[in-house]
Design a protein around this motif. Structure first.
Motif, PDB file in Angstrom:
ATOM      1  N   GLU A   1       0.791  -1.069   0.035  1.00  7.39           N
ATOM      2  CA  GLU A   1      -0.017  -0.095   0.094  1.00  7.39           C
ATOM      3  C   GLU A   1       0.833   1.144  -0.245  1.00  7.39           C
ATOM      4  OE1 GLU A   1      -3.890   1.385   2.361  1.00  7.39           O
ATOM      5  OE2 GLU A   1      -2.182   1.616   3.599  1.00  7.39           O
ATOM      6  N   LEU A   2       0.764   1.817  -0.894  1.00  8.32           N
ATOM      7  CA  LEU A   2       1.416   3.279  -1.173  1.00  8.32           C
ATOM      8  C   LEU A   2       0.448   4.395  -0.753  1.00  8.32           C
ATOM      9  CD1 LEU A   2       2.806   1.221  -3.519  1.00  8.32           C
ATOM     10  CD2 LEU A   2       3.888   3.523  -4.020  1.00  8.32           C
TER      11      LEU A   2
ATOM     12  N   GLU B   1      -9.423  15.770  -8.918  1.00  9.82           N
ATOM     13  CA  GLU B   1      -9.219  14.419  -9.733  1.00  9.82           C
ATOM     14  C   GLU B   1      -7.777  14.147  -9.498  1.00  9.82           C
ATOM     15  OE1 GLU B   1     -11.124  16.112 -13.923  1.00  9.82           O
ATOM     16  OE2 GLU B   1     -10.015  14.434 -14.141  1.00  9.82           O
ATOM     17  N   LEU B   2      -7.615  12.728  -9.105  1.00 11.91           N
ATOM     18  CA  LEU B   2      -6.280  12.152  -8.527  1.00 11.91           C
ATOM     19  C   LEU B   2      -5.857  11.030  -9.479  1.00 11.91           C
ATOM     20  CD1 LEU B   2      -7.789  12.526  -5.170  1.00 11.91           C
ATOM     21  CD2 LEU B   2      -5.254  13.074  -5.570  1.00 11.91           C
ATOM     22  N   PHE B   3      -4.868  10.688  -9.697  1.00 13.29           N
ATOM     23  CA  PHE B   3      -3.792   9.966 -10.593  1.00 13.29           C
ATOM     24  C   PHE B   3      -2.705   9.385  -9.542  1.00 13.29           C
ATOM     25  CE2 PHE B   3      -5.603  11.853 -14.258  1.00 13.29           C
ATOM     26  CZ  PHE B   3      -5.926  13.092 -13.854  1.00 13.29           C
TER      27      PHE B   3
ATOM     28  N   ASP C   1      -8.565   3.849  -4.301  1.00 18.23           N
ATOM     29  CA  ASP C   1      -9.998   4.368  -3.950  1.00 18.23           C
ATOM     30  C   ASP C   1      -9.729   5.763  -3.538  1.00 18.23           C
ATOM     31  OD1 ASP C   1     -10.833   1.200  -3.080  1.00 18.23           O
ATOM     32  OD2 ASP C   1     -11.496   2.178  -4.907  1.00 18.23           O
ATOM     33  N   LEU C   2     -10.616   6.800  -3.965  1.00 19.08           N
ATOM     34  CA  LEU C   2     -10.680   8.039  -3.346  1.00 19.08           C
ATOM     35  C   LEU C   2     -11.655   7.992  -2.160  1.00 19.08           C
ATOM     36  CD1 LEU C   2      -9.905  11.188  -3.625  1.00 19.08           C
ATOM     37  CD2 LEU C   2     -11.717  11.377  -5.002  1.00 19.08           C
ATOM     38  N   ASN C   3     -10.663   8.472  -1.137  1.00 16.11           N
ATOM     39  CA  ASN C   3     -11.497   8.611   0.230  1.00 16.11           C
ATOM     40  C   ASN C   3     -11.673   9.943   0.631  1.00 16.11           C
ATOM     41  OD1 ASN C   3     -12.297   8.912   2.921  1.00 16.11           O
ATOM     42  ND2 ASN C   3     -11.786   6.664   3.424  1.00 16.11           N
ATOM     43  N   LYS C   4     -12.800  10.551   0.212  1.00 16.94           N
ATOM     44  CA  LYS C   4     -12.745  12.109   0.306  1.00 16.94           C
ATOM     45  C   LYS C   4     -12.882  12.301   1.785  1.00 16.94           C
ATOM     46  CE  LYS C   4     -15.090  13.419  -4.168  1.00 16.94           C
ATOM     47  NZ  LYS C   4     -16.190  13.809  -4.757  1.00 16.94           N
TER      48      LYS C   4
ATOM     49  N   SER D   1      -7.630  11.006   0.994  1.00 23.45           N
ATOM     50  CA  SER D   1      -6.706   9.973   0.695  1.00 23.45           C
ATOM     51  C   SER D   1      -7.151   9.347  -0.586  1.00 23.45           C
ATOM     52  CB  SER D   1      -6.343   8.888   1.598  1.00 23.45           C
ATOM     53  OG  SER D   1      -7.514   8.308   1.761  1.00 23.45           O
ATOM     54  N   PHE D   2      -5.927   8.909  -1.302  1.00 27.93           N
ATOM     55  CA  PHE D   2      -5.997   7.992  -2.500  1.00 27.93           C
ATOM     56  C   PHE D   2      -4.757   7.233  -2.621  1.00 27.93           C
ATOM     57  CE2 PHE D   2      -7.526   7.319  -6.397  1.00 27.93           C
ATOM     58  CZ  PHE D   2      -6.641   7.429  -7.508  1.00 27.93           C
ATOM     59  N   HIS D   3      -4.948   5.994  -1.730  1.00 27.26           N
ATOM     60  CA  HIS D   3      -4.107   5.217  -1.446  1.00 27.26           C
ATOM     61  C   HIS D   3      -3.716   4.098  -2.608  1.00 27.26           C
ATOM     62  CE1 HIS D   3      -3.477   7.166   2.354  1.00 27.26           C
ATOM     63  NE2 HIS D   3      -4.247   6.298   2.850  1.00 27.26           N
TER      64      HIS D   3
END
Lengths: 109, 115
Positions: free
Chosen positions: A20-21, A32-34, A62-65, A69-71
């Motif tokens: 997990e990073l 928007e996350l990448f 998964d984006l956790n608003k 986080s976006f691990h």
């Protein structure tokens, strides 16, 4: 101002182990996350983006608003996953990407 | 074969000199970007341009200059005013009109060393 934080500069796991990073962000709007990846001696390239909810090379994010986080996760790491990984955010009203500091992942045999 | 070409791959500069890094793309992308990559600091935005003849400063623009006279070209000049120019420089492009969800395309980079 938008900001992306990757708390781990280095991460080392054994082949077959889960990985997990971590990526946290701060942005007042809806981002928007990448995840981008840079393999040794190769160009930086897009790995996955949250809007498409895809799985690439076994990686998911998964984006956790609520936790902002976006691990990036993979259940069974492979040696070829060793690379530098960057989390990035783009504001929905524009196109400039803000990158995190990067995490160097090493998968040991 | 579409893509971004950065040249040269390696560049050496004497202190006090200006140098220009080339970035050319044939992807018909509207927006182009210059980033600086340093170990432990990620990628930091220097300048970007969303249309021809227009560009904006990024987070670390001091000591750099750019031009965008053609859609396919976005050269970066590292001036003598840049205090710590030794770094790896990356150029990227995208088409905001198609949705930033498509991500950026990156060049292979230029490593600049001040001697």
């Amino acid at each position: 101002a938008q900001r992306v934080t990757q708390p781990e500069k280095l991460l080392s796991v054994f082949k077959g182990a889960p990985v997990e990073l971590k990526c946290n962000y701060s942005y007042s709007g809806s981002p928007e996350l990448f995840w981008y990846v840079q393999y040794s001696r190769q160009r930086l390239q897009l790995l996955l983006r949250h809007i498409s909810r895809e799985s690439i090379k076994g990686f998911t994010a998964d984006l956790n608003k609520g936790e902002t986080s976006f691990h990036l996760k993979k259940p069974f790491a492979q040696e070829e996953d060793s690379a530098m990984y960057y989390c990035a955010l783009v504001e929905t009203s524009g196109s400039r990407l803000t990158f995190g500091e990067g995490t160097q992942l090493t998968v040991n045999p | 074969d579409g893509g971004i070409t950065q040249s040269p791959k390696y560049l050496f500069r004497k202190e006090g000199q200006n140098v220009t890094l080339s970035c050319e793309q044939n992807l018909n992308h509207d927006a182009m970007y210059w980033y600086r990559q340093d170990p432990g600091q990620g990628l930091r935005l220097i300048y970007y341009s969303q249309i021809v003849n227009d560009f904006q400063k990024g987070d670390i623009a001091e000591g750099y200059s750019v031009s965008r006279e053609k859609k396919e070209s976005f050269p970066l000049t590292v001036t003598s005013a840049q205090k710590n120019p030794t770094a790896f420089y990356l150029c990227a492009s995208t088409n905001p009109g198609t949705g930033s969800g498509y991500g950026y395309t990156f060049g292979s980079g230029t490593r600049l060393t001040v001697v």
